[in-house]
Design an enzyme around this catalytic site. Structure first.
Site, PDB file in Angstrom:
ATOM      1  N   GLU A 141       1.371  -1.466  -0.427  1.00 37.97           N
ATOM      2  CA  GLU A 141      -0.241  -0.063   0.051  1.00 37.97           C
ATOM      3  C   GLU A 141       0.758   1.082   0.065  1.00 37.97           C
ATOM      4  O   GLU A 141       0.567   2.441  -0.394  1.00 37.97           O
ATOM      5  CB  GLU A 141      -1.127  -0.095   0.779  1.00 37.97           C
ATOM      6  CG  GLU A 141      -1.951  -0.632   0.921  1.00 37.97           C
ATOM      7  CD  GLU A 141      -2.716  -1.012  -0.186  1.00 37.97           C
ATOM      8  OE1 GLU A 141      -3.388   0.352  -0.150  1.00 37.97           O
ATOM      9  OE2 GLU A 141      -3.014  -1.887  -0.647  1.00 37.97           O
ATOM     10  N   GLU A 150      -2.207   8.721  -0.608  1.00 41.70           N
ATOM     11  CA  GLU A 150      -2.490   7.925  -1.740  1.00 41.70           C
ATOM     12  C   GLU A 150      -1.900   9.032  -2.778  1.00 41.70           C
ATOM     13  O   GLU A 150      -2.053  10.122  -2.799  1.00 41.70           O
ATOM     14  CB  GLU A 150      -3.601   7.757  -2.201  1.00 41.70           C
ATOM     15  CG  GLU A 150      -4.292   7.144  -3.367  1.00 41.70           C
ATOM     16  CD  GLU A 150      -5.996   6.978  -3.563  1.00 41.70           C
ATOM     17  OE1 GLU A 150      -5.940   6.463  -4.910  1.00 41.70           O
ATOM     18  OE2 GLU A 150      -6.539   7.296  -2.620  1.00 41.70           O
ATOM     19  N   ASN A 189     -15.269   4.439   6.914  1.00 42.59           N
ATOM     20  CA  ASN A 189     -13.513   4.407   7.202  1.00 42.59           C
ATOM     21  C   ASN A 189     -13.729   5.502   8.326  1.00 42.59           C
ATOM     22  O   ASN A 189     -12.885   4.806   8.922  1.00 42.59           O
ATOM     23  CB  ASN A 189     -12.695   3.762   6.352  1.00 42.59           C
ATOM     24  CG  ASN A 189     -13.143   2.024   5.834  1.00 42.59           C
ATOM     25  OD1 ASN A 189     -13.711   1.839   6.246  1.00 42.59           O
ATOM     26  ND2 ASN A 189     -13.030   2.148   3.930  1.00 42.59           N
TER      27      ASN A 189
END
Length: 279
Positions: A141, A150, A189
């Site tokens: 990740e 990201e 989330n």
């Protein structure tokens, strides 16, 4: 007439008993059925999201808390997290990141252990195979803990807002793209994780990229909530839990990389990787 009265009294007594029993059942069961975890430290969160202390809660599929882990399915007996994830092991991953990575000034063994000590549901003792799996996904990740956020995250902000989610609505001007070791994403989330960590991450999602201890705690939260309960099915099930879009032949190259990291870390920790590695 007297017989009728006795019959009526008996029926009333039975009806009263049944009504009382029903009330008791509803009263006792309400705290359980209304749970969605966030349990007290000595309670387990079951695979269905309820708090309890019996085998139904702490056994198979247990998400967090003092879960019972089978050494056969979890990859050996639990070992000391601090004694296994040594600075040498941790840095052997981090040192593979590029020299100019932001993560090299952010992620650290000290931050990892501080988060683990604070988020005790992750466990002070964990099987080696699970440790290998956790770091295999972190490696993928974040590219060896290179990235905190990201790539091109702000440009993808709209992709991570579930607008019809009324429990955790997107805050105006805030973006919920991937951040941290597991790249926590989506407003729901951030909302759920923030609730359980007592952090208002829905209003301030950027905090995950500013506080390395909090960043690791969000990774632990996601792992214990969404991944750990699948681990007894093999590493492949953890891939599906983290990013099912890669599975069923849709992205075999990425799946292969995750498996490669997992095998590597299992080797370094001296444990067999087990079966069902792919998804």
């Amino acid at each position: 007439m007297a017989n009728y009265a006795k019959s009526s009294t008996r029926k009333d007594t039975i009806a009263l008993f049944l009504t009382t029993l029903l009330v008791l059942i509803l009263t006792v069961s309400k705290p359980v059925t209304s749970q969605n975890c966030g349990c007290a430290s000595d309670f387990c969160c079951s695979q269905w999201g309820y708090c309890g202390q019996t085998d139904d809660y702490c056994g198979e599929g247990c998400r967090e808390g003092p879960c019972q882990r089978s050494s056969e399915t979890s990859g050996g007996d639990a070992v000391s997290l601090e004694g296994t994830v040594t600075p040498e092991f941790f840095n052997s991953i981090l040192n593979q990141a590029r020299g100019d990575c932001a993560g090299k000034g952010f992620y650290s063994h000290n931050a990892f252990m501080a988060a683990a000590n604070s988020y005790q549901s992750f466990g002070a003792s964990i099987p080696k195979r699970e440790i290998a799996a956790f770091f295999a996904h972190v490696t993928h990740e974040t590219e060896f803990m290179c990235y905190i956020e990201e790539i091109d995250g702000p440009a993808k902000a709209e992709n991570y807002c579930e607008k019809d989610n009324t429990d955790f609505p997107c805050a105006q001007g805030k973006a919920y793209y991937g951040r941290g070791p597991i790249q926590l994403s989506w407003n729901y989330n951030y909302g759920l994780c923030g609730r359980d960590l007592n952090e208002n991450l829905l209003a301030s999602p950027e905090k995950v990229a500013q506080d390395p201890v909090l960043a690791f705690k969000t990774a632990f939260w996601f792992w214990t909530t969404n991944v750990r309960g699948k681990f007894n099915q093999g590493f492949g099930a953890t891939i599906r839990a983290i990013n099912g879009m890669e599975c069923s032949g849709r992205d075999p190259a990425t799946v292969a990389k995750r498996i490669e990291y997992y095998r590597d870390y299992c080797g370094k920790l001296g444990v067999e990787p087990g079966d069902n590695l792919s998804c």
